[in-house]
Scaffold this active site. Structure first.
Site, PDB file in Angstrom:
ATOM      1  N   GLY A   1       0.933  -1.318   0.080  1.00 22.54           N
ATOM      2  CA  GLY A   1      -0.021   0.134   0.003  1.00 22.54           C
ATOM      3  C   GLY A   1       1.000   1.369  -0.074  1.00 22.54           C
ATOM      4  O   GLY A   1       2.035   1.252  -0.450  1.00 22.54           O
TER       5      GLY A   1
ATOM      6  N   HIS B   1       2.399   4.598  -4.964  1.00 24.04           N
ATOM      7  CA  HIS B   1       3.190   5.616  -5.566  1.00 24.04           C
ATOM      8  C   HIS B   1       2.826   5.362  -7.169  1.00 24.04           C
ATOM      9  O   HIS B   1       2.729   4.262  -7.589  1.00 24.04           O
ATOM     10  CB  HIS B   1       4.297   6.059  -5.291  1.00 24.04           C
ATOM     11  CG  HIS B   1       5.490   4.887  -4.813  1.00 24.04           C
ATOM     12  ND1 HIS B   1       5.888   4.138  -5.949  1.00 24.04           N
ATOM     13  CD2 HIS B   1       5.704   4.308  -3.680  1.00 24.04           C
ATOM     14  CE1 HIS B   1       6.446   3.076  -5.594  1.00 24.04           C
ATOM     15  NE2 HIS B   1       6.776   3.294  -4.332  1.00 24.04           N
TER      16      HIS B   1
ATOM     17  N   GLY C   1       5.481   4.134  -8.960  1.00 19.78           N
ATOM     18  CA  GLY C   1       6.145   2.893  -9.021  1.00 19.78           C
ATOM     19  C   GLY C   1       5.232   1.705  -8.983  1.00 19.78           C
ATOM     20  O   GLY C   1       5.335   0.768  -9.947  1.00 19.78           O
ATOM     21  N   HIS C   2       4.361   1.704  -7.752  1.00 18.70           N
ATOM     22  CA  HIS C   2       3.282   0.655  -8.184  1.00 18.70           C
ATOM     23  C   HIS C   2       2.392   0.840  -8.993  1.00 18.70           C
ATOM     24  O   HIS C   2       1.883  -0.323  -9.531  1.00 18.70           O
ATOM     25  CB  HIS C   2       2.487   0.851  -6.588  1.00 18.70           C
ATOM     26  CG  HIS C   2       3.242   0.545  -5.265  1.00 18.70           C
ATOM     27  ND1 HIS C   2       3.491   1.784  -4.421  1.00 18.70           N
ATOM     28  CD2 HIS C   2       3.897  -0.132  -4.766  1.00 18.70           C
ATOM     29  CE1 HIS C   2       4.165   1.341  -3.376  1.00 18.70           C
ATOM     30  NE2 HIS C   2       4.291   0.201  -3.571  1.00 18.70           N
TER      31      HIS C   2
ATOM     32  N   LYS D   1      12.710  -3.093  -8.616  1.00 16.92           N
ATOM     33  CA  LYS D   1      13.322  -2.328  -7.207  1.00 16.92           C
ATOM     34  C   LYS D   1      13.714  -3.153  -6.285  1.00 16.92           C
ATOM     35  O   LYS D   1      14.690  -2.604  -5.628  1.00 16.92           O
ATOM     36  CB  LYS D   1      12.332  -1.400  -6.924  1.00 16.92           C
ATOM     37  CG  LYS D   1      12.171  -0.694  -5.523  1.00 16.92           C
ATOM     38  CD  LYS D   1      13.039   0.793  -5.655  1.00 16.92           C
ATOM     39  CE  LYS D   1      13.009   1.315  -4.244  1.00 16.92           C
ATOM     40  NZ  LYS D   1      12.581   0.624  -3.000  1.00 16.92           N
TER      41      LYS D   1
ATOM     42  N   GLN E   1      14.427  -9.744  -4.139  1.00 19.57           N
ATOM     43  CA  GLN E   1      13.023 -10.220  -3.967  1.00 19.57           C
ATOM     44  C   GLN E   1      12.433 -10.900  -4.983  1.00 19.57           C
ATOM     45  O   GLN E   1      12.014 -12.156  -5.116  1.00 19.57           O
ATOM     46  CB  GLN E   1      12.025  -9.029  -3.303  1.00 19.57           C
ATOM     47  CG  GLN E   1      10.806  -9.359  -3.312  1.00 19.57           C
ATOM     48  CD  GLN E   1       9.934  -8.315  -2.594  1.00 19.57           C
ATOM     49  OE1 GLN E   1       9.774  -8.236  -1.358  1.00 19.57           O
ATOM     50  NE2 GLN E   1       9.252  -7.537  -3.441  1.00 19.57           N
TER      51      GLN E   1
ATOM     52  N   SER F   1       7.610   4.006  -0.875  1.00 18.59           N
ATOM     53  CA  SER F   1       6.769   4.295   0.327  1.00 18.59           C
ATOM     54  C   SER F   1       7.705   4.979   1.422  1.00 18.59           C
ATOM     55  O   SER F   1       7.276   5.913   1.991  1.00 18.59           O
ATOM     56  CB  SER F   1       5.756   3.281   0.845  1.00 18.59           C
ATOM     57  OG  SER F   1       5.324   2.707  -0.251  1.00 18.59           O
ATOM     58  N   ARG F   2       8.928   4.634   1.650  1.00 15.59           N
ATOM     59  CA  ARG F   2       9.699   5.102   2.620  1.00 15.59           C
ATOM     60  C   ARG F   2      10.287   6.333   2.343  1.00 15.59           C
ATOM     61  O   ARG F   2      10.872   6.751   3.354  1.00 15.59           O
ATOM     62  CB  ARG F   2      10.684   4.059   2.826  1.00 15.59           C
ATOM     63  CG  ARG F   2      10.344   2.720   3.799  1.00 15.59           C
ATOM     64  CD  ARG F   2      11.173   1.779   4.116  1.00 15.59           C
ATOM     65  NE  ARG F   2      10.770   0.659   5.040  1.00 15.59           N
ATOM     66  CZ  ARG F   2      10.415  -0.590   4.526  1.00 15.59           C
ATOM     67  NH1 ARG F   2      10.798  -0.750   3.414  1.00 15.59           N
ATOM     68  NH2 ARG F   2       9.962  -1.396   5.571  1.00 15.59           N
TER      69      ARG F   2
HETATM   70  P1  AMP Z   1       6.048  -2.609  -1.402  1.00 12.98           P
HETATM   71  O1  AMP Z   1       4.478  -1.956  -1.490  1.00 12.98           O
HETATM   72  O2  AMP Z   1       7.016  -1.622  -1.295  1.00 12.98           O
HETATM   73  O3  AMP Z   1       6.138  -3.820  -1.083  1.00 12.98           O
HETATM   74  O4  AMP Z   1       6.233  -2.649  -3.246  1.00 12.98           O
HETATM   75  C1  AMP Z   1       5.074  -3.609  -3.897  1.00 12.98           C
HETATM   76  C2  AMP Z   1       5.514  -3.864  -5.376  1.00 12.98           C
HETATM   77  O5  AMP Z   1       6.026  -2.598  -5.983  1.00 12.98           O
HETATM   78  C3  AMP Z   1       7.239  -4.799  -5.181  1.00 12.98           C
HETATM   79  O6  AMP Z   1       7.086  -5.541  -6.270  1.00 12.98           O
HETATM   80  C4  AMP Z   1       8.057  -3.522  -5.344  1.00 12.98           C
HETATM   81  O7  AMP Z   1       9.424  -4.098  -6.021  1.00 12.98           O
HETATM   82  C5  AMP Z   1       7.510  -2.750  -6.432  1.00 12.98           C
HETATM   83  N1  AMP Z   1       7.920  -1.333  -6.355  1.00 12.98           N
HETATM   84  C6  AMP Z   1       8.024  -0.445  -5.180  1.00 12.98           C
HETATM   85  N2  AMP Z   1       8.603   0.726  -5.841  1.00 12.98           N
HETATM   86  C7  AMP Z   1       8.846   0.409  -6.993  1.00 12.98           C
HETATM   87  C8  AMP Z   1       9.569   1.463  -8.078  1.00 12.98           C
HETATM   88  N3  AMP Z   1       9.989   2.555  -7.807  1.00 12.98           N
HETATM   89  N4  AMP Z   1       9.589   0.913  -9.230  1.00 12.98           N
HETATM   90  C9  AMP Z   1       9.129  -0.408  -9.618  1.00 12.98           C
HETATM   91  N5  AMP Z   1       8.613  -1.109  -8.619  1.00 12.98           N
HETATM   92  C10 AMP Z   1       8.338  -0.768  -7.362  1.00 12.98           C
END
Ligand code: AMP
Length: 280
Positions: free
Chosen positions: A27, A30, A32-33, A149, A153, A186-187
């Site tokens: 959640g 942004h 990226g998501h 990113k 993982q 998000s951070r």
């Molecule tokens: P998170 O919510 O941070 O767990 O991220 C969820 C998914 O979004 C994961 O597969 C992340 O690798 C991807 N993600 C987060 N930030 C980015 C970014 N800047 N560019 C591409 N994928 C991202």
């Protein structure tokens, strides 16, 4: 768009809708998501985005409690991007009893880099992703999109899918960056204005490291130590800055090979731990 909270409601919502595509997230969405969501949309008949801040992948001293939770805003973004189902379980919905049965990834791949500095992180990730996969796909086939990113993982998840023969295609999406090069995260919202201005230094360091790593006869270990030292001098606390081969994230034998390498970094700026990587 439907918002569901339980696995039972998710499965009911998916009934008869065809092949799902899934974007798992924590959640606070942004761009990226949302780029992942756009990429996932044409890959299935019904697009599910999951939003769950997974306690299992946080260490006790990490930011589980303060992690930004913005479900309403996330849902508006997802609706605008053609998401069909948002799966936003509570902890009680996803873990009705303590999750004592976990998925432990291959230590060769998962105990270095992020796994070294965040012990148990990938067990937490694999356990929740396995559970999300079974909730969404219920043994049928589909596609799930992860971001590059989190480079290690997506490799761990790919290996899990391969070794358990899950009928799920894993698609890796490119890193989405702010115009100045900072990878969206998000951070990033934890950064003060001055830290935000400085935060591009991690990406810059990876760029310099990857360029230098291709020079003939270079000593990679020394380069990495110098890159970490240069970041420290700017006020960062780096966990690692390293050049690895893309195939298995092991250090290359000798020098780095063009188009087969990746520079990965994790470093803390103030209270915020940022990660980034650059394929080269
Ligand atoms: P998170 O919510 O941070 O767990 O991220 C969820 C998914 O979004 C994961 O597969 C992340 O690798 C991807 N993600 C987060 N930030 C980015 C970014 N800047 N560019 C591409 N994928 C991202």
């Amino acid at each position: 768009m439907q918002l569901v909270h339980t696995i039972a409601d998710l499965r009911a919502a998916l009934q008869g809708r065809g092949r799902p595509s899934l974007v798992p997230t924590m959640g606070n969405l942004h761009e990226g998501h949302l780029a992942l969501v756009r990429q996932a949309k044409p890959l299935g008949d019904v697009l599910v985005t999951s939003i769950f801040v997974n306690r299992l992948q946080f260490l006790p001293h990490e930011d589980f409690d303060s992690y930004p939770r913005t479900l309403q805003a996330d849902c508006s973004h997802l609706q605008a991007h053609g998401c069909d189902i948002v799966f936003a379980p509570s902890e009680r919905d996803l873990y009705p009893e303590p999750q004592t049965f976990t998925v432990t990834p291959d230590p060769q791949l998962a105990n270095m880099l992020e796994g070294h500095f965040r012990p148990g992180f990938f067990t937490g990730v694999c356990t929740v992703v396995m559970k999300l996969f079974w909730s969404v796909f219920a043994g049928s086939s589909g596609t799930a999109v992860f971001g590059r990113k989190d480079y290690q993982q997506q490799m761990v998840i790919r290996q899990m899918v391969r070794q358990f023969a899950l009928p799920i295609d894993i698609v890796a999406a490119d890193i989405h960056r702010a115009p100045d090069g900072l990878a969206l995260s998000s951070r990033n919202s934890y950064l003060s204005a001055s830290e935000r201005a400085q935060a591009t230094q991690l990406h810059d360091a990876l760029q310099r490291l990857s360029q230098a790593a291709l020079e003939p006869g270079v000593d990679l270990t020394r380069l990495e130590a110098e890159a970490m030292q240069a970041l420290r001098a700017k006020g960062w606390h780096p966990d690692y800055l390293t050049v690895r081969q893309r195939s298995d994230l092991q250090p290359p034998a000798g020098t780095a090979r063009a188009n087969q390498s990746v520079a990965l970094g994790a470093a803390r700026l103030g209270k915020t731990r940022l990660i980034d990587n650059l394929e080269f």
